[in-house]
Design a protein around this motif. Structure first.
Motif, short mmCIF file in Angstrom:
data_model
loop_
_atom_site.label_atom_id
_atom_site.label_comp_id
_atom_site.label_asym_id
_atom_site.label_seq_id
_atom_site.Cartn_x
_atom_site.Cartn_y
_atom_site.Cartn_z
N UNK A 114 29.91 23.76 -30.97
CA UNK A 114 31.01 23.16 -30.22
C UNK A 114 32.34 23.82 -30.60
N UNK A 115 32.56 24.03 -31.90
CA UNK A 115 33.79 24.66 -32.36
C UNK A 115 33.89 26.09 -31.84
N UNK A 116 32.78 26.82 -31.91
CA UNK A 116 32.77 28.21 -31.43
C UNK A 116 33.04 28.25 -29.93
N UNK A 117 32.52 27.28 -29.21
CA UNK A 117 32.75 27.23 -27.76
C UNK A 117 34.23 27.06 -27.44
N UNK A 118 34.90 26.18 -28.16
CA UNK A 118 36.33 25.97 -27.94
C UNK A 118 37.12 27.23 -28.31
N UNK A 119 36.71 27.85 -29.43
CA UNK A 119 37.38 29.09 -29.83
C UNK A 119 37.19 30.16 -28.77
N UNK A 156 52.33 19.57 -16.53
CA UNK A 156 52.69 20.18 -17.80
C UNK A 156 51.60 21.14 -18.27
N UNK A 157 52.03 22.13 -19.03
CA UNK A 157 51.08 23.10 -19.58
C UNK A 157 50.03 22.40 -20.45
N UNK A 158 50.47 21.40 -21.22
CA UNK A 158 49.53 20.68 -22.08
C UNK A 158 48.44 19.99 -21.26
N UNK A 159 48.81 19.51 -20.06
CA UNK A 159 47.82 18.85 -19.20
C UNK A 159 46.77 19.86 -18.73
N UNK A 160 47.23 21.05 -18.35
CA UNK A 160 46.30 22.08 -17.88
C UNK A 160 45.42 22.58 -19.02
N UNK A 161 46.01 22.68 -20.22
CA UNK A 161 45.23 23.10 -21.39
C UNK A 161 44.17 22.05 -21.70
N UNK A 162 44.55 20.78 -21.66
CA UNK A 162 43.59 19.71 -21.90
C UNK A 162 42.46 19.74 -20.87
N UNK A 163 42.81 20.12 -19.64
CA UNK A 163 41.81 20.22 -18.58
C UNK A 163 40.75 21.27 -18.95
N UNK A 164 41.22 22.46 -19.40
CA UNK A 164 40.29 23.53 -19.75
C UNK A 164 39.47 23.15 -20.98
N UNK A 165 40.12 22.63 -22.00
CA UNK A 165 39.40 22.23 -23.21
C UNK A 165 38.39 21.14 -22.89
N UNK A 166 38.78 20.22 -22.02
CA UNK A 166 37.86 19.15 -21.61
C UNK A 166 36.62 19.71 -20.94
N UNK A 167 36.81 20.71 -20.08
CA UNK A 167 35.66 21.34 -19.43
C UNK A 167 34.73 21.97 -20.46
N UNK A 168 35.32 22.71 -21.40
CA UNK A 168 34.52 23.38 -22.42
C UNK A 168 33.75 22.36 -23.26
N UNK A 169 34.42 21.30 -23.67
CA UNK A 169 33.78 20.28 -24.51
C UNK A 169 32.66 19.57 -23.75
N UNK A 170 32.92 19.19 -22.50
CA UNK A 170 31.90 18.50 -21.71
C UNK A 170 30.67 19.37 -21.49
N UNK A 171 30.91 20.62 -21.10
CA UNK A 171 29.78 21.53 -20.87
C UNK A 171 29.01 21.78 -22.17
N UNK A 172 29.75 22.00 -23.25
CA UNK A 172 29.10 22.30 -24.53
C UNK A 172 28.27 21.13 -25.02
N UNK A 173 28.83 19.92 -24.98
CA UNK A 173 28.09 18.73 -25.45
C UNK A 173 26.82 18.53 -24.63
N UNK A 174 26.94 18.66 -23.31
CA UNK A 174 25.77 18.49 -22.45
C UNK A 174 24.71 19.55 -22.76
N UNK A 175 25.15 20.79 -22.89
CA UNK A 175 24.21 21.89 -23.14
C UNK A 175 23.59 21.79 -24.52
N UNK A 176 24.38 21.39 -25.50
CA UNK A 176 23.84 21.23 -26.86
C UNK A 176 22.79 20.13 -26.88
#
Length: 355
Positions: A327-332, A272-292
């Protein structure tokens, strides 16, 4: 999230590079934020720390306290207004003091008030003011070798004795503040009041058009260069947030285009598209949290080695708020990539992969 983690593990170098950039930008944001707060405190902490609700100044002074002139009679009238719990005078004098009648001189800001004033700060070393010739000094003067018992001489007439050092930073216009009992001086610069908040409107009406009745935060605008200094640093911080959004947007947009065919196949297989979107958002959140997290540690390390006299201030609340914003800016920043995922046609993507 499973797919996001697998992809991060598979393309370590690719994501490490973008992570490195985020760490650098986030660290710069933290450092400039610390510098902005440090300069703010160095310029105005004596006003920020005042235990008052409102400050009254002459309207003609346009919030510049040193230009405001108020009579002692006005102070007496204000103190009698219903709803005013306490009123004290405040006069600010930019002076140069000789230390112990030696060649050592220090620029100080004299905050003149009453001996029982609510403006006097808590003392962390020494004792409170008991006489007119005694002062409580900003603790930064201790770095200049000044101790309890030392004398400050202003010109040829007035000699004051340091009896204590303030608990919190007390700075005004990048100058150390010295609190002194001014007795019953005829003219003052401002009236500080504590009020019953339910009667603020009545008090404003009673004060009339003779005074500007402002909060401590509003009073900061009258400090020379304060607003301009903070505006410049805040603009830099905003631009760094924008840069973060654009960097992430460009990176994940390119990555998404490169994986367009893969996403098409996954959609054709039932993802599903939602699964793929969650995949991308998950990547962004994981990378951002680690980097922050890395950026926070790096910033704290840099702060630890900065010289004590540098105006740099980090607070837990400030760092948490900044981290959330990053984190918010990263997701945006990854929003363009989300649009591409939604628009992917499985048939077109499969046909494109077969060519």
């Amino acid at each position: 999230m499973f797919l996001a983690i697998r992809e991060l593990a598979h393309a370590k170098i690719r994501y490490a590079l973008i992570g490195f950039i985020i760490v650098l930008i986030a660290s710069l944001i933290f450092i400039i934020s610390g510098l902005a707060k440090g300069l703010s405190a160095d310029n105005a902490s004596a006003i920020q720390n005042l235990q008052v609700d409102y400050v009254l100044m002459d309207t003609d002074a346009e919030l510049e306290m040193t230009k405001s002139i108020i009579s002692r009679e006005d102070l007496d009238k204000v103190s009698q207004i219903d709803g005013v719990a306490q009123a004290n005078s405040l006069s600010v004098r930019m002076m140069n003091a000789s230390i112990n009648d030696t060649d050592q001189n220090e620029d100080v800001a004299l905050f003149v008030t009453e001996s029982d004033s609510m403006l006097l700060p808590p003392v962390r070393e020494g004792k409170p003011i008991a006489q007119e010739n005694e002062v409580i000094a900003d603790r930064t003067l201790q770095r200049e070798g000044i101790e309890v018992g030392d004398t400050l001489t202003f010109g040829e007439q007035r000699e004051l004795t340091v009896v204590g050092f303030a608990e919190d930073s007390q700075r005004y216009s990048h100058t150390s503040v010295v609190f002194v009992d001014g007795g019953e001086s005829e003219h003052i610069n401002a009236i500080t009041i504590r009020v019953d908040e339910s009667r603020v409107d009545e008090i404003r009406n009673a004060v009339g058009n003779s005074f500007d009745m402002v909060t401590r935060e509003e009073a900061l605008k009258g400090i020379p260069s304060y607003s301009q200094e903070q505006a410049s640093l805040n603009m830099m911080i905003v631009l760094l947030f924008v840069i973060t959004a654009f960097v992430l947007a460009a990176f994940f947009y390119v990555i998404t285009l490169q994986k367009r065919d893969q996403f098409g196949v996954l959609k054709a297989l039932g993802a599903k598209t939602t699964y793929l979107v969650q995949n991308l958002v998950g990547q962004v959140v994981l990378i951002s949290i680690l980097c922050i997290g890395i950026a926070v540690g790096l910033t704290l390390g840099i702060a630890a080695i900065l010289p004590e006299e540098m105006p740099f201030l980090l607070t837990a609340d400030g760092m948490i708020q900044t981290s959330i914003l990053i984190l918010i800016v990263s997701v945006i920043g990854a929003f363009l990539s989300l649009i591409q995922i939604v628009k992917i046609d499985p048939i077109e993507a499969i046909e494109g992969a077969g060519k």
